[in-house]
Design an enzyme around this catalytic site. Structure first.
Site, mmCIF file in Angstrom:
data_model
loop_
_atom_site.group_PDB
_atom_site.id
_atom_site.type_symbol
_atom_site.label_atom_id
_atom_site.label_comp_id
_atom_site.label_asym_id
_atom_site.label_seq_id
_atom_site.Cartn_x
_atom_site.Cartn_y
_atom_site.Cartn_z
ATOM 1 N N LYS A 119 0.836 -1.206 0.000
ATOM 2 C CA LYS A 119 0.000 0.000 0.000
ATOM 3 C C LYS A 119 0.864 1.247 0.000
ATOM 4 O O LYS A 119 0.516 2.257 -0.614
ATOM 5 C CB LYS A 119 -0.960 -0.025 1.184
ATOM 6 N N LYS A 208 -4.488 -10.716 -5.629
ATOM 7 C CA LYS A 208 -5.560 -11.299 -4.808
ATOM 8 C C LYS A 208 -6.847 -10.491 -4.994
ATOM 9 O O LYS A 208 -6.795 -9.286 -5.279
ATOM 10 C CB LYS A 208 -5.149 -11.350 -3.340
ATOM 11 N N LYS A 211 -11.053 -5.792 -1.749
ATOM 12 C CA LYS A 211 -12.114 -4.782 -1.679
ATOM 13 C C LYS A 211 -11.659 -3.482 -2.328
ATOM 14 O O LYS A 211 -12.461 -2.704 -2.803
ATOM 15 C CB LYS A 211 -12.398 -4.443 -0.209
HETATM 16 P P1 TYM Z 1 -9.659 -7.698 5.765
HETATM 17 O O1 TYM Z 1 -10.835 -6.951 6.238
HETATM 18 O O2 TYM Z 1 -8.802 -7.082 4.724
HETATM 19 O O3 TYM Z 1 -10.103 -9.107 5.246
HETATM 20 C C1 TYM Z 1 -10.953 -9.914 6.038
HETATM 21 C C2 TYM Z 1 -10.537 -11.352 5.925
HETATM 22 O O4 TYM Z 1 -10.661 -11.797 4.577
HETATM 23 C C3 TYM Z 1 -9.455 -12.424 4.167
HETATM 24 N N1 TYM Z 1 -9.260 -12.177 2.730
HETATM 25 C C4 TYM Z 1 -9.076 -13.137 1.824
HETATM 26 N N2 TYM Z 1 -9.026 -14.471 1.936
HETATM 27 C C5 TYM Z 1 -8.842 -15.181 0.796
HETATM 28 N N3 TYM Z 1 -8.705 -14.620 -0.427
HETATM 29 C C6 TYM Z 1 -8.740 -13.277 -0.578
HETATM 30 N N4 TYM Z 1 -8.630 -12.725 -1.772
HETATM 31 C C7 TYM Z 1 -8.934 -12.476 0.582
HETATM 32 N N5 TYM Z 1 -9.021 -11.139 0.792
HETATM 33 C C8 TYM Z 1 -9.213 -10.979 2.124
HETATM 34 C C9 TYM Z 1 -8.376 -11.728 4.998
HETATM 35 O O5 TYM Z 1 -7.212 -12.500 5.065
HETATM 36 C C10 TYM Z 1 -9.064 -11.587 6.323
HETATM 37 O O6 TYM Z 1 -8.972 -12.779 7.066
HETATM 38 N N6 TYM Z 1 -6.537 -6.940 9.520
HETATM 39 C C11 TYM Z 1 -7.652 -7.704 9.074
HETATM 40 C C12 TYM Z 1 -8.863 -7.555 9.971
HETATM 41 C C13 TYM Z 1 -8.541 -7.782 11.389
HETATM 42 C C14 TYM Z 1 -8.387 -9.032 12.027
HETATM 43 C C15 TYM Z 1 -8.096 -8.719 13.376
HETATM 44 C C16 TYM Z 1 -8.456 -10.343 11.591
HETATM 45 C C17 TYM Z 1 -8.374 -6.810 12.320
HETATM 46 N N7 TYM Z 1 -8.094 -7.378 13.515
HETATM 47 C C18 TYM Z 1 -7.852 -9.736 14.303
HETATM 48 C C19 TYM Z 1 -8.229 -11.353 12.522
HETATM 49 C C20 TYM Z 1 -7.927 -11.035 13.856
HETATM 50 C C21 TYM Z 1 -8.049 -7.243 7.699
HETATM 51 O O7 TYM Z 1 -7.783 -6.135 7.314
HETATM 52 O O8 TYM Z 1 -8.760 -8.124 7.012
#
Ligand code: TYM
Length: 345
Positions: A119, A208, A211
């Site tokens: 990013k 990947k 969003k």
């Molecule tokens: P975030 O909001 O970007 O994504 C949420 C979850 O979706 C998974 N993910 C994917 N899995 C497979 N293929 C993809 N293309 C794909 N894109 C996203 C992410 O790996 C994630 O599990 N930092 C985290 C949110 C968070 C969190 C936490 C997660 C904040 N605190 C504590 C677990 C524990 C995040 O930005 O995910």
């Protein structure tokens, strides 16, 4: 926390897509349905993480509710006291612990995080400090509740490893403060997977599914019109080898479609590959995936339309009380250890 904790969160800054669904929501919700009783399941909305990149703040409340509705439509039970549904910012201990752990985190550690590097390469000096130290907040989300299992997609693995590192470091400096989450391989084993999941963008399978992709063409949102999703799959980028095979390096587009079909069916990739191996008309294979996706989204969206906001508000209220109690206990332990509060006599 009398039971072992399983925890995950999905940022509320847009609609969730099928990568989020299969990578993080489904594994925890399946466990919540099958094993609540043995475990405490924390499904939360990391609203403080939502603006580590720029958002329209007037939409945030709506996005938070939207996330909660998507969790419930995916099958998260709200009437089980072992299952907590809460908003991160309603539990102030997350922010307080973040400051403390920030002071034990090296700039170098954060600069090496792949997601930050990706990013920041786009934003340069305008990148926010919040994005830089976002893994510390994520570690606190996990450590406050002593979570052992944290289902996340492959892109979050590095942050989970950092969580283990900082927890281990604090434990050796101040005695046992934190439960260290299990190592990544053990996490995959627990959720019945061989490796971390990474669904790729349909239009650009080298990236990947995300969003924040520049275009929606390759992203299937859970709220996409099923016909539109069908078209996105029919126009997915493939290759000119004219043979269906699971080979993510040579045939990333087709492999991604095989993976998606396997997830939709809940079958291993090998089974799906065997069923269609060598098929030479990609259009026919895409149609099979597109039809199943359309069916899945139709069913999902009909569940979504039946979700009650009152039930969500009720779950927030109950869960946020419990979450505050549990998180404050951990925070106090840390505050005592670092000298912010008198030691227990
Ligand atoms: P975030 O909001 O970007 O994504 C949420 C979850 O979706 C998974 N993910 C994917 N899995 C497979 N293929 C993809 N293309 C794909 N894109 C996203 C992410 O790996 C994630 O599990 N930092 C985290 C949110 C968070 C969190 C936490 C997660 C904040 N605190 C504590 C677990 C524990 C995040 O930005 O995910």
């Amino acid at each position: 926390m009398s039971k072992p904790v399983i925890l995950t969160g999905l940022r509320a800054n847009n609609d969730l897509h099928i990568g989020n669904y299969f990578g993080a929501m489904l594994p925890i919700i399946d466990t919540a349905k099958q094993r609540a009783g043995e475990y405490q399941v924390n499904m939360f909305i990391p609203d403080l993480h939502s603006f580590t990149t720029e958002i329209d703040h007037s939409q945030l409340q709506g996005h938070v509710m939207n996330n909660a509705r998507l969790y419930v439509a995916s099958g998260l039970p709200l009437d089980n006291h072992d299952i907590l549904l809460y908003r991160q910012s309603y539990v102030p201990a997350h922010s307080e612990l973040t400051w403390i752990l920030d002071c034990f985190t090296a700039m170098g550690e954060m600069s090496r995080m792949t997601q930050f590097k990706d990013k920041s390469s786009k934003l340069g000096d305008r990148i926010g400090v919040g994005l830089f130290n976002y893994p510390v907040l994520m570690a606190c989300d996990i450590l406050l509740y002593g979570a052992q299992y944290v289902p996340v997609g492959d892109d979050q693995t590095q942050h989970l490893e950092f969580t283990r590192d900082i927890a281990g470091r604090m434990n050796s400096k101040f005695d046992d403060l934190f439960t260290v989450p299990h190592e990544v391989a053990k996490q995959h084993e627990f959720f019945g997977k061989g490796q971390g999941l990474r669904i790729m963008d349909l239009a650009d399978p080298g990236k990947k599914m995300s969003k924040s992709a520049d275009s929606d063409k390759g992203v299937i949102f859970l709220t996409d019109n099923p016909e539109v999703a069908h078209k996105k799959i029919m126009s997915a980028t493939t290759d000119d080898l004219a043979s269906v095979n699971y080979n993510p390096i040579e045939q990333p587009g087709i492999s991604n479609l095989i993976q998606i079909l396997a997830l939709l069916r809940g079958h291993p990739i090998d089974d799906v590959e065997q069923a269609y191996k060598g098929m030479d008309k990609y259009g026919d294979f895409k149609r099979i995936v597109a039809d199943e996706m359309k069916q899945f989204l139709g069913d999902f969206q009909s569940k979504l339309s039946g979700v009650s906001d009152d039930a969500i508000h009720g779950a927030f209220k109950r869960s946020e009380e419990v979450a505050n109690e549990q998180a404050n206990q951990t925070l106090l332990r840390v505050q005592r250890a670092v000298g912010l509060r008198p030691k227990e006599s």
